[in-house]
Design an enzyme around this catalytic site. Structure first.
Site, PDB file in Angstrom:
ATOM      1  N   LYS A  98     -22.213  56.233 -18.214  1.00 20.45           N
ATOM      2  CA  LYS A  98     -22.759  57.456 -18.814  1.00 20.45           C
ATOM      3  C   LYS A  98     -21.865  58.015 -19.920  1.00 20.45           C
ATOM      4  CE  LYS A  98     -25.806  58.718 -15.082  1.00 20.45           C
ATOM      5  NZ  LYS A  98     -25.596  57.640 -14.104  1.00 20.45           N
TER       6      LYS A  98
HETATM    7  C1  LIG Z   1     -26.532  56.731 -13.678  1.00 16.03           C
HETATM    8  C2  LIG Z   1     -26.069  55.443 -13.126  1.00 16.03           C
HETATM    9  C3  LIG Z   1     -26.946  54.343 -12.948  1.00 16.03           C
HETATM   10  C4  LIG Z   1     -28.445  54.425 -13.210  1.00 16.03           C
HETATM   11  O1  LIG Z   1     -28.760  54.580 -14.570  1.00 16.03           O
HETATM   12  P1  LIG Z   1     -30.220  55.086 -15.001  1.00 16.03           P
HETATM   13  O2  LIG Z   1     -30.162  55.276 -16.461  1.00 16.03           O
HETATM   14  O3  LIG Z   1     -30.409  56.395 -14.248  1.00 16.03           O
HETATM   15  O4  LIG Z   1     -31.201  54.068 -14.568  1.00 16.03           O
HETATM   16  C5  LIG Z   1     -26.420  53.146 -12.508  1.00 16.03           C
HETATM   17  N1  LIG Z   1     -25.101  53.021 -12.215  1.00 16.03           N
HETATM   18  C6  LIG Z   1     -24.233  54.055 -12.357  1.00 16.03           C
HETATM   19  C7  LIG Z   1     -22.802  53.850 -12.013  1.00 16.03           C
HETATM   20  C8  LIG Z   1     -24.678  55.292 -12.829  1.00 16.03           C
HETATM   21  O5  LIG Z   1     -23.804  56.312 -12.951  1.00 16.03           O
END
Ligand SMILES: *Cc1c(COP(=O)(O)O)cnc(C)c1O
Length: 464
Positions: A110
């Site tokens: 993120k």
């Molecule tokens: C947010 C997150 C996901 C999922 O991503 P999306 O965009 O919500 O599908 C997967 N792995 C981690 C470590 C995350 O923080």
């Protein structure tokens, strides 16, 4: 480039307006009017570009209201905080190319979008002489990535609600040890859903929202998706260079459908056939997997798993895909979303052929996750975090001989050391940014999960 809403009530927005609006005012999600295509020659000419330079090339095809020099500067500063020179390096084990997306300040993918969004907000607020109060609820990863994206920024205050003592110790410390004066951590005595409900209700109060210029940071913001398109293209260039292939597959651990939707956009942008297949990997919260395999999109109960950032049922980005599946027909999109919100289910079996062309999907059990972490460690000495392990297991099921498979590694294993330890008996190597975090000074307000208390706290601490 103009932006419009999936529900048809908002159109002709500039990129800036789309970023500042977040959720479209008609309740839909914002999308660019068209998806620019990248020809093979252009793609080849990008081979030697650094990550930030490639990001500029891609993003500037979607952004025409920020001068190039400013956009370049925003991008460069966003990726200067990453600990790896390549930003999103690829490591190779067995049949897989693992795309490591966790070298940002909070060790989850993120950061790639939220470092960019924080700098973008700062630039746009400065230019338009505005202030912003960001409000969000987190079950762990999003909160810290958002906080690191905007810490210390003058025109932004950020309020993040997390469930008191229900996030991991590391996740809690990652948020609460950021003591910049614009960061407000609130631990509520309740669940993540309680926090989410309070946030939704405050955003729904239009007067309150406008009075404090409340902003959202979840993946409904188009700028987050756009930033994520970049690493799909970057990894295609990298892997195709190494293997002289012209086509490849991706596997994506999926929760809110944001990351895989960025892959869907990248696939549309790149020359036909460059991305052959996108595999959607869920944990036992399998609504999206059931959707791809049966054509039915229907809510189940949220289950708690070892990959908590994917413990989601209704995926907030699903509507964007639905809009394309309906051939960009917003009337149909609205009808279906309304049906979903009243019945918790929609039947899309008529579209199954198209859905299957767009995605493959599988759901991975808790036992499979821990066995995958153990087996990968035994075989290669490489430690997977539980989210990445969901993807690796899915990739094992869908790997096609002769087609390179890129697996997205979404979090650093050190963030989930207890789960890694119980699967393998070893602890993942510690990481610089986490050392000392347990002892560091922290700041957090513990509050009841009461909307009126949170509302009052925000009015006292918001930028005006
Ligand atoms: C947010 C997150 C996901 C999922 O991503 P999306 O965009 O919500 O599908 C997967 N792995 C981690 C470590 C995350 O923080």
């Amino acid at each position: 480039m103009q932006y419009l809403s999936t529900r048809g009530g908002v159109s002709s927005l500039s990129f800036t307006q789309a970023v500042m609006m977040g959720l479209a005012e008609d309740g839909g999600l914002l999308l660019p009017r068209t998806i620019p295509r990248i020809g093979s020659e252009t793609l080849v000419s990008w081979k030697e570009l650094s990550y930030p330079d490639l990001a500029f090339e891609i993003m500037s095809r979607f952004i025409d209201d920020i001068p190039s020099s400013s956009l370049k500067d925003i991008i460069n500063r966003s990726y200067a905080t990453f600990s790896n020179e390549e930003i999103t390096p690829i490591v190779h084990y067995g049949d897989f190319h693992i795309l490591e997306l966790f070298h940002g300040p909070t060790l989850a993918f993120k950061d790639i979008a939220l470092q960019f969004l924080g700098n973008l907000f700062e630039y746009l607020l400065e230019k338009n002489d505005l202030k912003l109060n960001i409000l969000g609820a987190t079950s762990g990863d999003t909160g810290s990535a958002a906080i690191y994206g905007v810490r210390g920024k003058e025109r932004i205050n950020i309020f993040i609600l997390h469930p008191h003592q229900r996030v991991s110790r590391v996740q809690e410390k990652q948020m609460t040890t950021v003591t910049d004066s614009n960061v407000f951590n609130i631990a509520i005595r309740g669940s993540f859903d309680d926090g989410q409900a309070i946030v939704k209700s405050l955003f729904g109060d239009v007067e309150f929202k406008n009075q404090y210029n409340l902003g959202a940071i979840n993946s409904i913001n188009w700028a987050r998706i756009l930033a994520q398109v970049v690493y799909y293209v970057h990894s295609c260039l990298h892997v195709i260079t190494h293997e002289k292939d012209s086509s490849l597959d991706f596997t994506i651990p999926t929760g809110n459908f944001g990351d895989i939707f960025a892959g869907f956009i990248a696939k549309k942008m790149l020359p036909a056939g460059t991305v052959r297949q996108l595999t959607l990997a869920t944990n036992s919260n399998d609504i999206l997997c059931r959707f791809v395999n049966s054509g039915n999109y229907s809510l189940g109960d949220v289950k708690i798993t070892s990959s908590p950032s994917m413990d989601i049922q209704a995926a907030s980005n699903f509507e964007r895909y639905l809009y394309y599946l309906m051939d960009q027909n917003s009337t149909k999109t609205v009808e279906l979303m309304e049906e979903f919100s009243s019945n918790g289910t929609i039947d899309l079996t008529d579209y199954q052929e198209q859905i299957r062309r767009d995605f493959a999907a599988t759901s991975i059990s808790e036992d499979e996750v821990s066995n995958t972490i153990l087996n990968f460690y035994k075989e290669y000495g490489y430690i997977l975090d539980p989210h990445t392990a969901v993807g690796i297991k899915a990739a094992e099921k869908f790997k096609t001989a002769g087609v390179p498979m890129i697996c997205l590694a979404t979090a650093h294993p050190a963030k989930f050391s207890e789960i890694v330890n119980s699967a393998t008996g070893v602890l993942p190597p510690t990481v610089g940014v986490l050392s000392g975090i347990m002892e560091a000074e922290s700041r957090c307000e513990i509050m009841e999960a009461e909307e009126k208390d949170i509302r009052e706290y925000i009015s006292q601490h918001a930028l005006q």
